[in-house]
Write a protein that holds these residues in place. Structure first.
Motif, PDB file in Angstrom:
ATOM      1  N   ASP A   8      37.342  43.516  43.835  1.00  0.00           N
ATOM      2  CA  ASP A   8      37.841  44.318  42.718  1.00  0.00           C
ATOM      3  C   ASP A   8      36.724  44.541  41.710  1.00  0.00           C
ATOM      4  OD1 ASP A   8      39.723  45.822  41.368  1.00  0.00           O
ATOM      5  OD2 ASP A   8      40.548  44.129  40.271  1.00  0.00           O
ATOM      6  N   HIS A  10      36.329  46.196  37.535  1.00  0.00           N
ATOM      7  CA  HIS A  10      36.939  46.827  36.359  1.00  0.00           C
ATOM      8  C   HIS A  10      35.856  47.155  35.343  1.00  0.00           C
ATOM      9  CE1 HIS A  10      41.396  46.394  36.786  1.00  0.00           C
ATOM     10  NE2 HIS A  10      41.000  45.584  37.756  1.00  0.00           N
ATOM     11  N   HIS A  42      42.481  39.303  40.717  1.00  0.00           N
ATOM     12  CA  HIS A  42      42.861  40.443  41.564  1.00  0.00           C
ATOM     13  C   HIS A  42      42.198  40.336  42.946  1.00  0.00           C
ATOM     14  CE1 HIS A  42      43.824  43.091  37.777  1.00  0.00           C
ATOM     15  NE2 HIS A  42      44.515  41.976  37.838  1.00  0.00           N
TER      16      HIS A  42
HETATM   17 MG    MG Z   1      42.196  45.144  39.534  1.00  0.00          MG
END
Ligand code: MG
Length: 159
Positions: A8, A10, A42
């Motif tokens: 993941d 971000h 995540h």
């Molecule tokens: Mg995420």
């Protein structure tokens, strides 16, 4: 035994708390997301779901759902452990890498391991955390984002 992989990333933005592994990290920016933006959790959730053949985090917790707005990702992790447990799987170990140009994350590892092991119902020894930079390259290297990778092994406890 089954293996699972999760990734993941971000975007870092101002005036948000930085939460990684369920722990508040001192930093001037946080991660943009529908939830609290905890990339490490995540990635861990995706690895767990992947190992159990249960798809991905977006399928189980869609970011279009108002009920997940601003939610602590700890909730996702507890739910994912329940989902794999319902399929008779238990975690053997998980290995994670966080990529961030800053801040220095290693000092937070003991607290992050304690928090993650509590949420997952495993021992801290079953969780390994690593951190690195992206050598000043790409979005992570330009301090625009934080990324995380996780690999886990699960075992069917009924076999
Ligand atoms: Mg995420």
């Amino acid at each position: 035994m089954r293996v699972g992989f999760g990734y993941d990333i971000h975007r870092l933005i101002g005036s948000r708390a930085l939460i990684l592994g369920g722990v508040r990290i001192e930093h001037r920016q946080g991660l943009e997301a529908h939830s609290d933006g905890d990339v490490l959790i995540h990635a861990i959730c995706d690895s767990l779901l992947g190992a159990a053949g249960l798809g991905d985090i977006g399928q189980h917790f869609p970011d279009s759902e108002p009920e997940f707005a601003g939610i602590s990702s700890s909730y996702f992790l507890i739910r994912c452990m329940k989902l794999i447990g319902d399929k008779a799987y238990q975690l053997e170990n998980i290995d994670c890498t966080i990529l961030a140009e800053e801040p220095l994350l290693n000092p937070y590892f003991p607290e992050m391991k304690a928090k993650l092991s509590e949420l997952m119902g495993v021992t801290p020894q079953q969780i390994n955390l690593k951190a690195g930079t992206n050598e000043k390259m790409d979005s992570v290297g330009r301090k625009e984002a934080i990324a995380a990778y996780a690999v886990c092994l699960i075992r069917n406890k009924e076999l």
